[in-house]
Write a protein that holds these residues in place. Structure first.
Motif, PDB file in Angstrom:
ATOM      1  N   THR A 146       0.837  -1.190   0.000  1.00 16.58           N
ATOM      2  CA  THR A 146       0.000   0.000   0.000  1.00 16.58           C
ATOM      3  C   THR A 146       0.879   1.250   0.000  1.00 16.58           C
ATOM      4  O   THR A 146       2.083   1.181   0.230  1.00 16.58           O
ATOM      5  N   GLY A 147       0.260   2.388  -0.241  1.00 21.72           N
ATOM      6  CA  GLY A 147       1.004   3.641  -0.259  1.00 21.72           C
ATOM      7  C   GLY A 147       1.068   4.251  -1.650  1.00 21.72           C
ATOM      8  O   GLY A 147       1.047   3.542  -2.659  1.00 21.72           O
ATOM      9  N   VAL A 148       1.154   5.578  -1.683  1.00 24.55           N
ATOM     10  CA  VAL A 148       1.323   6.294  -2.942  1.00 24.55           C
ATOM     11  C   VAL A 148       2.787   6.196  -3.343  1.00 24.55           C
ATOM     12  O   VAL A 148       3.683   6.417  -2.519  1.00 24.55           O
ATOM     13  N   SER A 149       3.045   5.884  -4.590  1.00 26.65           N
ATOM     14  CA  SER A 149       4.426   5.838  -5.056  1.00 26.65           C
ATOM     15  C   SER A 149       5.107   7.170  -4.777  1.00 26.65           C
ATOM     16  O   SER A 149       4.551   8.244  -5.042  1.00 26.65           O
ATOM     17  N   TRP A 150       6.310   7.110  -4.231  1.00 25.45           N
ATOM     18  CA  TRP A 150       7.010   8.331  -3.830  1.00 25.45           C
ATOM     19  C   TRP A 150       7.282   9.251  -5.024  1.00 25.45           C
ATOM     20  O   TRP A 150       7.489  10.453  -4.866  1.00 25.45           O
ATOM     21  N   GLN A 151       7.247   8.708  -6.213  1.00 26.32           N
ATOM     22  CA  GLN A 151       7.494   9.503  -7.414  1.00 26.32           C
ATOM     23  C   GLN A 151       6.231  10.111  -8.004  1.00 26.32           C
ATOM     24  O   GLN A 151       6.303  10.920  -8.935  1.00 26.32           O
ATOM     25  N   SER A 152       5.075   9.755  -7.458  1.00 23.22           N
ATOM     26  CA  SER A 152       3.803  10.152  -8.051  1.00 23.22           C
ATOM     27  C   SER A 152       3.403  11.582  -7.662  1.00 23.22           C
ATOM     28  O   SER A 152       3.598  12.018  -6.518  1.00 23.22           O
ATOM     29  N   ASP A 153       2.779  12.286  -8.609  1.00 24.87           N
ATOM     30  CA  ASP A 153       2.218  13.598  -8.323  1.00 24.87           C
ATOM     31  C   ASP A 153       1.011  13.511  -7.397  1.00 24.87           C
ATOM     32  O   ASP A 153       0.559  14.528  -6.855  1.00 24.87           O
ATOM     33  N   ASP A 154       0.476  12.303  -7.216  1.00 23.88           N
ATOM     34  CA  ASP A 154      -0.690  12.138  -6.334  1.00 23.88           C
ATOM     35  C   ASP A 154      -0.379  12.557  -4.900  1.00 23.88           C
ATOM     36  O   ASP A 154      -1.292  12.945  -4.167  1.00 23.88           O
ATOM     37  N   ILE A 155       0.876  12.481  -4.497  1.00 22.68           N
ATOM     38  CA  ILE A 155       1.231  12.881  -3.133  1.00 22.68           C
ATOM     39  C   ILE A 155       0.935  14.360  -2.927  1.00 22.68           C
ATOM     40  O   ILE A 155       0.280  14.754  -1.953  1.00 22.68           O
ATOM     41  N   VAL A 156       1.409  15.175  -3.841  1.00 28.44           N
ATOM     42  CA  VAL A 156       1.164  16.616  -3.732  1.00 28.44           C
ATOM     43  C   VAL A 156      -0.327  16.917  -3.838  1.00 28.44           C
ATOM     44  O   VAL A 156      -0.871  17.733  -3.081  1.00 28.44           O
ATOM     45  N   ASN A 157      -1.005  16.235  -4.737  1.00 24.50           N
ATOM     46  CA  ASN A 157      -2.437  16.471  -4.913  1.00 24.50           C
ATOM     47  C   ASN A 157      -3.218  16.108  -3.655  1.00 24.50           C
ATOM     48  O   ASN A 157      -4.099  16.873  -3.219  1.00 24.50           O
ATOM     49  N   LEU A 158      -2.903  14.956  -3.068  1.00 24.67           N
ATOM     50  CA  LEU A 158      -3.592  14.540  -1.845  1.00 24.67           C
ATOM     51  C   LEU A 158      -3.288  15.483  -0.687  1.00 24.67           C
ATOM     52  O   LEU A 158      -4.188  15.886   0.063  1.00 24.67           O
ATOM     53  N   ALA A 159      -2.014  15.836  -0.530  1.00 22.41           N
ATOM     54  CA  ALA A 159      -1.627  16.736   0.557  1.00 22.41           C
ATOM     55  C   ALA A 159      -2.298  18.094   0.405  1.00 22.41           C
ATOM     56  O   ALA A 159      -2.704  18.716   1.399  1.00 22.41           O
ATOM     57  N   SER A 160      -2.447  18.561  -0.839  1.00 23.96           N
ATOM     58  CA  SER A 160      -3.128  19.837  -1.096  1.00 23.96           C
ATOM     59  C   SER A 160      -4.602  19.756  -0.709  1.00 23.96           C
ATOM     60  O   SER A 160      -5.152  20.681  -0.086  1.00 23.96           O
ATOM     61  N   LEU A 161      -5.242  18.656  -1.073  1.00 25.80           N
ATOM     62  CA  LEU A 161      -6.650  18.477  -0.720  1.00 25.80           C
ATOM     63  C   LEU A 161      -6.842  18.449   0.796  1.00 25.80           C
ATOM     64  O   LEU A 161      -7.742  19.113   1.342  1.00 25.80           O
ATOM     65  N   ILE A 162      -6.006  17.684   1.473  1.00 27.55           N
ATOM     66  CA  ILE A 162      -6.124  17.563   2.932  1.00 27.55           C
ATOM     67  C   ILE A 162      -5.861  18.910   3.601  1.00 27.55           C
ATOM     68  O   ILE A 162      -6.629  19.360   4.469  1.00 27.55           O
ATOM     69  N   SER A 163      -4.778  19.574   3.193  1.00 25.45           N
ATOM     70  CA  SER A 163      -4.402  20.847   3.811  1.00 25.45           C
ATOM     71  C   SER A 163      -5.461  21.926   3.561  1.00 25.45           C
ATOM     72  O   SER A 163      -5.629  22.829   4.391  1.00 25.45           O
ATOM     73  N   GLY A 164      -6.167  21.843   2.440  1.00 25.54           N
ATOM     74  CA  GLY A 164      -7.170  22.840   2.106  1.00 25.54           C
ATOM     75  C   GLY A 164      -8.549  22.542   2.648  1.00 25.54           C
ATOM     76  O   GLY A 164      -9.500  23.295   2.399  1.00 25.54           O
ATOM     77  N   ASN A 165      -8.677  21.470   3.389  1.00 23.14           N
ATOM     78  CA  ASN A 165      -9.978  21.072   3.929  1.00 23.14           C
ATOM     79  C   ASN A 165     -10.035  21.421   5.410  1.00 23.14           C
ATOM     80  O   ASN A 165      -9.231  20.929   6.207  1.00 23.14           O
ATOM     81  N   ASN A 166     -10.987  22.257   5.802  1.00 25.16           N
ATOM     82  CA  ASN A 166     -11.093  22.679   7.203  1.00 25.16           C
ATOM     83  C   ASN A 166     -11.436  21.527   8.140  1.00 25.16           C
ATOM     84  O   ASN A 166     -11.236  21.640   9.349  1.00 25.16           O
ATOM     85  N   GLY A 167     -11.927  20.430   7.566  1.00 25.72           N
ATOM     86  CA  GLY A 167     -12.277  19.279   8.401  1.00 25.72           C
ATOM     87  C   GLY A 167     -11.140  18.295   8.564  1.00 25.72           C
ATOM     88  O   GLY A 167     -11.324  17.223   9.147  1.00 25.72           O
ATOM     89  N   MET A 168      -9.952  18.653   8.057  1.00 23.50           N
ATOM     90  CA  MET A 168      -8.802  17.751   8.131  1.00 23.50           C
ATOM     91  C   MET A 168      -7.536  18.526   8.463  1.00 23.50           C
ATOM     92  O   MET A 168      -7.415  19.718   8.162  1.00 23.50           O
ATOM     93  N   THR A 169      -6.603  17.827   9.066  1.00 29.32           N
ATOM     94  CA  THR A 169      -5.258  18.338   9.301  1.00 29.32           C
ATOM     95  C   THR A 169      -4.273  17.370   8.674  1.00 29.32           C
ATOM     96  O   THR A 169      -4.340  16.162   8.920  1.00 29.32           O
ATOM     97  N   PHE A 170      -3.369  17.921   7.852  1.00 28.80           N
ATOM     98  CA  PHE A 170      -2.337  17.067   7.246  1.00 28.80           C
ATOM     99  C   PHE A 170      -1.251  16.833   8.292  1.00 28.80           C
ATOM    100  O   PHE A 170      -0.465  17.714   8.602  1.00 28.80           O
ATOM    101  N   ARG A 171      -1.225  15.607   8.828  1.00 31.30           N
ATOM    102  CA  ARG A 171      -0.275  15.267   9.884  1.00 31.30           C
ATOM    103  C   ARG A 171       1.129  15.038   9.329  1.00 31.30           C
ATOM    104  O   ARG A 171       2.120  15.456   9.911  1.00 31.30           O
ATOM    105  N   GLY A 172       1.217  14.307   8.208  1.00 33.60           N
ATOM    106  CA  GLY A 172       2.532  14.040   7.642  1.00 33.60           C
ATOM    107  C   GLY A 172       2.556  12.779   6.803  1.00 33.60           C
ATOM    108  O   GLY A 172       1.528  12.337   6.272  1.00 33.60           O
TER     109      GLY A 172
END
Length: 375
Positions: A146-172
């Motif tokens: 499991t896990g997003v491939s470290w080379q994938s742009d999905d990491i940035v996209n997911l982190a952006s979604l989480i960070s921009g959502n008031n109902g979530m905190t991007f822990r790390g």
């Protein structure tokens, strides 16, 4: 649960899972010392033992900052005063209700995801108490589970979604670098840990370039955390689990020594098949698991304590077949009723077979621990 009075190891029912409390405590102290040296928060993974007692020892009595693999574990620990729990398993919609209950019950409960589907499941299921979901993104470095491939742009996209959502905190970021099990020897294991750390730091830097702060980078596997490279001080958290017991597999790759293995299976000879040079024991695959058989090791995956010329060569549900590495079995040496002790190839799988652990110091059983089962 403590017994009323100590009993002898030789008097336990068989098959039984024995835990050497002195070795377990030594393993715990060694990992705590490594983390202190590196300046890293230890977040012990409870998947191997699944008990209150061992978790308390691994946490140094603090009852906080653990990782779990099942919600049954999370329920157990939250009911017994533990806080700051990471559900280190990618979130799916069917687990949201229980996760929300845990989130609202304790001070800090973290979830993990590796896809937009996981994000959307959280998005449409707010916590309901004003406290946002605390979310790790799992990163696939080289293990390809499991896990997003470290080379994938999905990491940035997911982190952006989480960070921009008031109902979530991007822990790390969270990474199980299980590829370290493919390396032999402490220096090779260190190098594997260094490579994984370097990759995670690259991911962290990519997030920073997109103005996304990555507060915590957590990495866990018993080999890399047992022989950490100094560069791993760049991480914030370690999350190993197997080190509580260790096992023959860890010994074979160099994570630990034979003397570090804290778990054994006690079994007894119940029959002698002289014609076929076999001892029959009351330990089948439901007492030790089949993990390791696929490796076709010449002396079998398991080690029979103090009997280097014996090997476990076959199992059915409740029975095992033991023969010699060389020569004939000395049947007079192993009469019916003789107790043998088997070191497991994979202690996580073996411990999961037992509803009770017999915890001993020396030859005395001091307590019985009852692990949580189910999911």
């Amino acid at each position: 649960m403590a017994t009323e009075m100590p009993i002898e190891v030789l008097n336990v029912p068989t098959p039984s899972f024995l835990v050497d409390i002195d070795k377990l405590e030594r393993n715990a102290r060694a990992m705590q010392d490594r983390c202190k040296h590196l300046g890293i928060q230890l977040r012990p993974h409870t998947k191997t033992h699944k008990t209150i007692e061992a978790a308390d020892i691994l946490c140094g009595g603090q009852k906080r900052c653990i990782a779990v693999s099942t919600l049954a574990e999370a329920d157990l620990y939250s009911d017994n005063g533990f806080d700051d729990i990471l559900f280190a398993f990618v979130i799916t919609e069917n687990k949201i209700v229980r996760c929300r209950q845990l989130h609202n019950k304790i001070g800090a409960f973290h979830v993990m995801l590796d896809s937009k589907v996981g994000y959307e499941a959280l998005e449409k299921s707010p916590t309901g108490n004003g406290k946002p979901w605390s979310v790790y993104i799992e990163i696939d470095v080289k293990y390809h589970r499991t896990g997003v491939s470290w080379q994938s742009d999905d990491i940035v996209n997911l982190a952006s979604l989480i960070s921009g959502n008031n109902g979530m905190t991007f822990r790390g970021l969270y990474c199980h670098n299980g590829d370290t099990y493919n390396y032999i020897g402490s220096e090779a294991i260190k190098e594997a840990g260094r490579e994984s750390t370097e990759i995670l730091m690259k991911v962290k830097q990519r997030l920073l370039q997109h103005s996304i702060n990555c507060g915590v980078v957590c990495m866990g596997s018993t080999p890399s955390c047992s022989h950490p490279d100094e560069s791993m001080s760049l991480l914030e958290e370690f999350s190993p689990g197997n080190y509580v017991f260790y096992d023959v597999m860890q010994k074979n790759i160099g994570s630990c020594s034979m003397d570090d293995i804290a778990g054994r299976v006690a079994t007894r000879v119940i029959s002698q098949n002289v014609d076929h040079n076999i001892l029959i024991i009351d330990c089948g695959f439901l007492a030790i698991s089949k993990d390791g058989m696929e490796n076709n090791l010449p002396k079998s995956p398991w080690i029979i304590q103090d009997n280097p010329n014996l090997r476990l060569v076959g199992m059915s549900q409740e029975l095992g077949k033991v023969t010699t590495v060389e020569g004939k079995v000395d049947f007079a040496k192993y009469p019916i009723g003789t107790m043998l002790f088997i070191y497991p190839y994979h202690s996580c799988a073996t411990a999961a077979m037992h509803p009770v652990y017999y915890v001993h110091s020396g030859d005395k059983i001091m307590a019985m621990w009852r692990p949580i089962r189910g999911w």
